[in-house]
Design a protein around this motif. Sequence first.
Motif, PDB file in Angstrom:
ATOM      1  N   ARG A  43       0.827  -1.121   0.086  1.00 23.18           N
ATOM      2  CA  ARG A  43       0.167   0.006  -0.015  1.00 23.18           C
ATOM      3  C   ARG A  43       0.826   1.301  -0.196  1.00 23.18           C
ATOM      4  NH1 ARG A  43      -1.792  -3.064   4.680  1.00 23.18           N
ATOM      5  NH2 ARG A  43      -3.687  -4.275   4.118  1.00 23.18           N
ATOM      6  N   PHE A  44       0.291   2.400  -0.529  1.00 18.41           N
ATOM      7  CA  PHE A  44       0.877   3.610  -0.252  1.00 18.41           C
ATOM      8  C   PHE A  44       2.389   3.786  -1.268  1.00 18.41           C
ATOM      9  CE2 PHE A  44      -1.751   3.609   3.584  1.00 18.41           C
ATOM     10  CZ  PHE A  44      -2.740   4.306   2.899  1.00 18.41           C
ATOM     11  N   GLN A  45       2.301   3.032  -2.325  1.00 16.47           N
ATOM     12  CA  GLN A  45       3.517   3.362  -3.098  1.00 16.47           C
ATOM     13  C   GLN A  45       3.619   4.762  -3.654  1.00 16.47           C
ATOM     14  OE1 GLN A  45       2.567  -0.492  -3.125  1.00 16.47           O
ATOM     15  NE2 GLN A  45       4.171   0.039  -1.615  1.00 16.47           N
ATOM     16  N   ASN A  46       2.453   5.334  -3.598  1.00 14.16           N
ATOM     17  CA  ASN A  46       2.391   6.786  -4.026  1.00 14.16           C
ATOM     18  C   ASN A  46       2.867   7.607  -2.828  1.00 14.16           C
ATOM     19  OD1 ASN A  46       0.329   6.454  -2.609  1.00 14.16           O
ATOM     20  ND2 ASN A  46      -1.364   7.366  -3.595  1.00 14.16           N
ATOM     21  N   ALA A  47       3.264   7.116  -1.917  1.00 14.11           N
ATOM     22  CA  ALA A  47       3.839   8.257  -0.566  1.00 14.11           C
ATOM     23  C   ALA A  47       5.203   7.745  -0.675  1.00 14.11           C
ATOM     24  CB  ALA A  47       3.278   7.528   0.502  1.00 14.11           C
ATOM     25  N   GLY A  48       5.968   6.944  -1.445  1.00 12.77           N
ATOM     26  CA  GLY A  48       7.112   6.769  -1.601  1.00 12.77           C
ATOM     27  C   GLY A  48       7.567   5.561  -0.623  1.00 12.77           C
ATOM     28  N   LEU A  49       6.697   4.590  -0.296  1.00 15.02           N
ATOM     29  CA  LEU A  49       6.832   3.280   0.269  1.00 15.02           C
ATOM     30  C   LEU A  49       7.054   2.322  -0.539  1.00 15.02           C
ATOM     31  CD1 LEU A  49       6.904   1.905   3.167  1.00 15.02           C
ATOM     32  CD2 LEU A  49       4.369   1.375   2.839  1.00 15.02           C
ATOM     33  N   ARG A  50       8.344   1.700  -0.553  1.00 16.80           N
ATOM     34  CA  ARG A  50       8.669   0.593  -1.370  1.00 16.80           C
ATOM     35  C   ARG A  50       7.875  -0.484  -0.999  1.00 16.80           C
ATOM     36  NH1 ARG A  50      13.301   1.433  -4.745  1.00 16.80           N
ATOM     37  NH2 ARG A  50      12.755  -0.613  -5.607  1.00 16.80           N
ATOM     38  N   PRO A  51       7.336  -1.734  -1.960  1.00 14.52           N
ATOM     39  CA  PRO A  51       6.508  -2.801  -1.375  1.00 14.52           C
ATOM     40  C   PRO A  51       7.445  -3.733  -1.147  1.00 14.52           C
ATOM     41  CG  PRO A  51       6.996  -2.694  -3.873  1.00 14.52           C
ATOM     42  CD  PRO A  51       7.552  -1.333  -3.552  1.00 14.52           C
ATOM     43  N   TRP A  52       8.799  -3.939  -1.122  1.00 10.01           N
ATOM     44  CA  TRP A  52       9.653  -5.153  -0.780  1.00 10.01           C
ATOM     45  C   TRP A  52      10.641  -4.431  -0.078  1.00 10.01           C
ATOM     46  CZ3 TRP A  52       6.998  -8.689  -2.546  1.00 10.01           C
ATOM     47  CH2 TRP A  52       6.283  -8.647  -3.602  1.00 10.01           C
ATOM     48  N   TRP A  53      10.638  -5.175   1.273  1.00 10.23           N
ATOM     49  CA  TRP A  53      11.298  -4.714   2.748  1.00 10.23           C
ATOM     50  C   TRP A  53      12.769  -5.721   2.701  1.00 10.23           C
ATOM     51  CZ3 TRP A  53       7.538  -2.708   7.136  1.00 10.23           C
ATOM     52  CH2 TRP A  53       6.759  -1.801   6.366  1.00 10.23           C
ATOM     53  N   PRO A  54      13.897  -5.054   3.045  1.00 14.97           N
ATOM     54  CA  PRO A  54      15.132  -5.760   3.103  1.00 14.97           C
ATOM     55  C   PRO A  54      15.303  -6.222   4.587  1.00 14.97           C
ATOM     56  CG  PRO A  54      15.553  -3.687   2.896  1.00 14.97           C
ATOM     57  CD  PRO A  54      14.270  -3.631   3.137  1.00 14.97           C
ATOM     58  N   TYR A  55      14.171  -6.715   5.125  1.00 13.80           N
ATOM     59  CA  TYR A  55      14.530  -7.131   6.720  1.00 13.80           C
ATOM     60  C   TYR A  55      14.333  -8.340   6.847  1.00 13.80           C
ATOM     61  CZ  TYR A  55      13.477  -2.147   6.958  1.00 13.80           C
ATOM     62  OH  TYR A  55      13.542  -0.713   6.761  1.00 13.80           O
ATOM     63  N   CYS A  56      14.648  -9.403   6.092  1.00 16.58           N
ATOM     64  CA  CYS A  56      14.551 -10.711   6.312  1.00 16.58           C
ATOM     65  C   CYS A  56      15.734 -11.609   6.086  1.00 16.58           C
ATOM     66  CB  CYS A  56      12.999 -11.368   5.739  1.00 16.58           C
ATOM     67  SG  CYS A  56      11.677 -10.741   6.029  1.00 16.58           S
ATOM     68  N   SER A  57      16.711 -11.465   6.829  1.00 11.65           N
ATOM     69  CA  SER A  57      17.929 -12.107   6.569  1.00 11.65           C
ATOM     70  C   SER A  57      17.938 -13.699   6.716  1.00 11.65           C
ATOM     71  CB  SER A  57      19.068 -11.671   7.503  1.00 11.65           C
ATOM     72  OG  SER A  57      18.851 -11.936   8.814  1.00 11.65           O
ATOM     73  N   SER A  58      16.820 -14.279   7.388  1.00  9.67           N
ATOM     74  CA  SER A  58      16.691 -15.743   7.344  1.00  9.67           C
ATOM     75  C   SER A  58      16.613 -16.296   5.930  1.00  9.67           C
ATOM     76  CB  SER A  58      15.464 -16.166   8.196  1.00  9.67           C
ATOM     77  OG  SER A  58      14.263 -15.552   7.481  1.00  9.67           O
ATOM     78  N   VAL A  59      16.069 -15.523   4.665  1.00 12.92           N
ATOM     79  CA  VAL A  59      15.880 -16.022   3.620  1.00 12.92           C
ATOM     80  C   VAL A  59      17.354 -16.455   3.115  1.00 12.92           C
ATOM     81  CG1 VAL A  59      13.545 -15.041   3.243  1.00 12.92           C
ATOM     82  CG2 VAL A  59      15.623 -13.803   2.398  1.00 12.92           C
ATOM     83  N   ARG A  60      18.242 -15.845   3.400  1.00 12.03           N
ATOM     84  CA  ARG A  60      19.627 -16.248   2.738  1.00 12.03           C
ATOM     85  C   ARG A  60      20.090 -17.855   3.524  1.00 12.03           C
ATOM     86  NH1 ARG A  60      23.733 -12.025   1.766  1.00 12.03           N
ATOM     87  NH2 ARG A  60      22.461 -10.034   1.836  1.00 12.03           N
ATOM     88  N   GLN A  61      19.245 -18.196   4.397  1.00 10.70           N
ATOM     89  CA  GLN A  61      19.692 -19.481   5.138  1.00 10.70           C
ATOM     90  C   GLN A  61      18.562 -20.391   5.266  1.00 10.70           C
ATOM     91  OE1 GLN A  61      22.046 -18.630   8.835  1.00 10.70           O
ATOM     92  NE2 GLN A  61      21.552 -16.334   8.320  1.00 10.70           N
ATOM     93  N   MET A  62      17.943 -20.636   4.064  1.00 10.73           N
ATOM     94  CA  MET A  62      16.810 -21.638   4.092  1.00 10.73           C
ATOM     95  C   MET A  62      17.291 -23.069   4.059  1.00 10.73           C
ATOM     96  SD  MET A  62      14.549 -19.376   4.080  1.00 10.73           S
ATOM     97  CE  MET A  62      13.077 -20.233   3.327  1.00 10.73           C
ATOM     98  N   HIS A  63      16.561 -24.085   4.786  1.00  5.70           N
ATOM     99  CA  HIS A  63      16.924 -25.418   4.699  1.00  5.70           C
ATOM    100  C   HIS A  63      15.699 -26.260   4.625  1.00  5.70           C
ATOM    101  CE1 HIS A  63      19.989 -23.414   7.353  1.00  5.70           C
ATOM    102  NE2 HIS A  63      20.961 -24.699   7.070  1.00  5.70           N
ATOM    103  N   SER A  64      16.107 -27.194   3.775  1.00  5.40           N
ATOM    104  CA  SER A  64      15.048 -28.253   3.255  1.00  5.40           C
ATOM    105  C   SER A  64      15.354 -29.915   3.612  1.00  5.40           C
ATOM    106  CB  SER A  64      14.568 -27.871   1.898  1.00  5.40           C
ATOM    107  OG  SER A  64      13.910 -26.676   1.460  1.00  5.40           O
ATOM    108  N   ALA A  65      14.479 -30.550   3.658  1.00  2.00           N
ATOM    109  CA  ALA A  65      15.013 -31.872   3.903  1.00  2.00           C
ATOM    110  C   ALA A  65      14.696 -32.783   2.574  1.00  2.00           C
ATOM    111  CB  ALA A  65      13.922 -32.637   4.986  1.00  2.00           C
ATOM    112  N   ILE A  66      15.944 -33.479   2.173  1.00  5.17           N
ATOM    113  CA  ILE A  66      15.901 -34.002   1.140  1.00  5.17           C
ATOM    114  C   ILE A  66      16.103 -35.512   1.145  1.00  5.17           C
ATOM    115  CG2 ILE A  66      17.312 -34.222  -1.333  1.00  5.17           C
ATOM    116  CD1 ILE A  66      15.898 -31.532  -0.778  1.00  5.17           C
TER     117      ILE A  66
END
Length: 512
Positions: A43-66
Amino acid sequence: MTSLVPRTPYTDDELQKLYPAGLELQLVQVLMRHGERTPVSARFQNAGLRPWWPYCSSVRQMHSAILAAAHTPPGTDHPFNTLEWKRRLETFGHNDEPVVARGPVDQLDDICDMGSLTDLGRQSTYKLGLRLRQLYVDRLGFIPPTITSADFLYLRSTPVPRALESLHQTFAALYPPSAREAGEDGRFPAPTILTRVPDDETLYPNDGNCRRFAALSRAFAQRAADRWNKTPDMEYLTNLYSKWMPADTKVAVDSRPRLSGIMDTVNATLAHGPETKLPSVFYDEKARAIMEKIAVEEWFAGFKESKEYRMLGIGGLLGDVVGRMVGSVEQQTSRDASHTLLKRTGQENYSGRIRFGLSGCHDTTLAGVLASLGAYETNRWPPFTSHIALELFREATVTPPQAEPVKSSWWASMFGAAVAPINVGRRPTTELTAGEKGKLDGYYVRIRYNDEPVTVPACKLPGNHLEGDESFCTLAAFKSVVDKFTPTDWKQQCRMNRDQPALPGNSEWAGH
């Protein structure tokens, strides 16, 4: 308030009053809202707010069972390996060409999805776990400092990732690796976390899978719109925010974006930053108070005023909570005959052996619980990482009821089975015998919301509370209140009353 500011730890005098010597703590069940997150939609991209936020460093360290082997003989353990990977988000670009989502200063990594638990949210829920450990382990000695398994814990989460991840964080602080002792195989047994499919979920008000509740919630939302849309308060909000609303659109309960959606983005941005902030006018204190007041009425008045709303929205969860309390009373050990039978026949529900429960849930869960008990007398929305602790106590002089012996019948004698005694469980108080009601004597329930005790109205009546402290409700009185809106067949009741008015003719006030 957006992020919870925890109160200071209890002093020794406060602790002695909250946990008097004449009462013994028996069971604790904690319902916790997830930590800080991104907005659930852009919401409110017209107010300068970007939709994507860089606050989730966990997505660099994903783990899946194989599964490592292509062919595994039946009955053998499947050999699993772990695939480590990092996630990037892809989105639409010019002419719908796929592009990688970028943060405010073109970050490619650490990008959060909508409604994601952020690094800040992970920190705040971890700190909640530390506070729970300090209270229930270090100061009260209620649960052990080190464990060899998590079988005495009831861990549950909604299927929403931010709730499950918040539960992970809180458990990891409550029992860090140093407090988990390895078994004979050199590993700590993996704790069990219970989840449900969306069709069965009652850990939040499930309007997506309960049609009647969806109709009720729409009716109360419309009532709020009718009450508030043409008021000076709404005009005040329109004057502040109309610049960023769609053309010719006033701020309203049911505008696009909805008022609660505006509040959601304001709260999420207020908790984070500095790269993801709205213009300062969005954080006007008066405006935020107005939004919270109206949103609380829109979303939670139904729990206060309608028995059916309580039953379909939160009654199943509170029925489970009380059922575990009664199970704790009836089964003081995990090795009595009835427990053994239930385990053998696949009917084990853990009620008799858990000491501590932790459930990852949402703001609507917490406010729904408190409002349904008549204990949500506030215009403030539950902050991130809020929690409710429902505590069961026993008078020190009370002898726990002995588990009834398992009885054999002629049918059981033929097939080597046994018949478990019928227990109180979720049976309504009105159906209990005098002897069954007597099992509840000497037990009390106390609710703390963000570490402050709250009181259920019915518990203020003479005989319904511990002498001198109305926040300690007798278990019998507490169960009687919850029984009145505990569903007996939630899925069926979700399909009923479609031709009936959604708003009650007379208010059916909660907590009585």
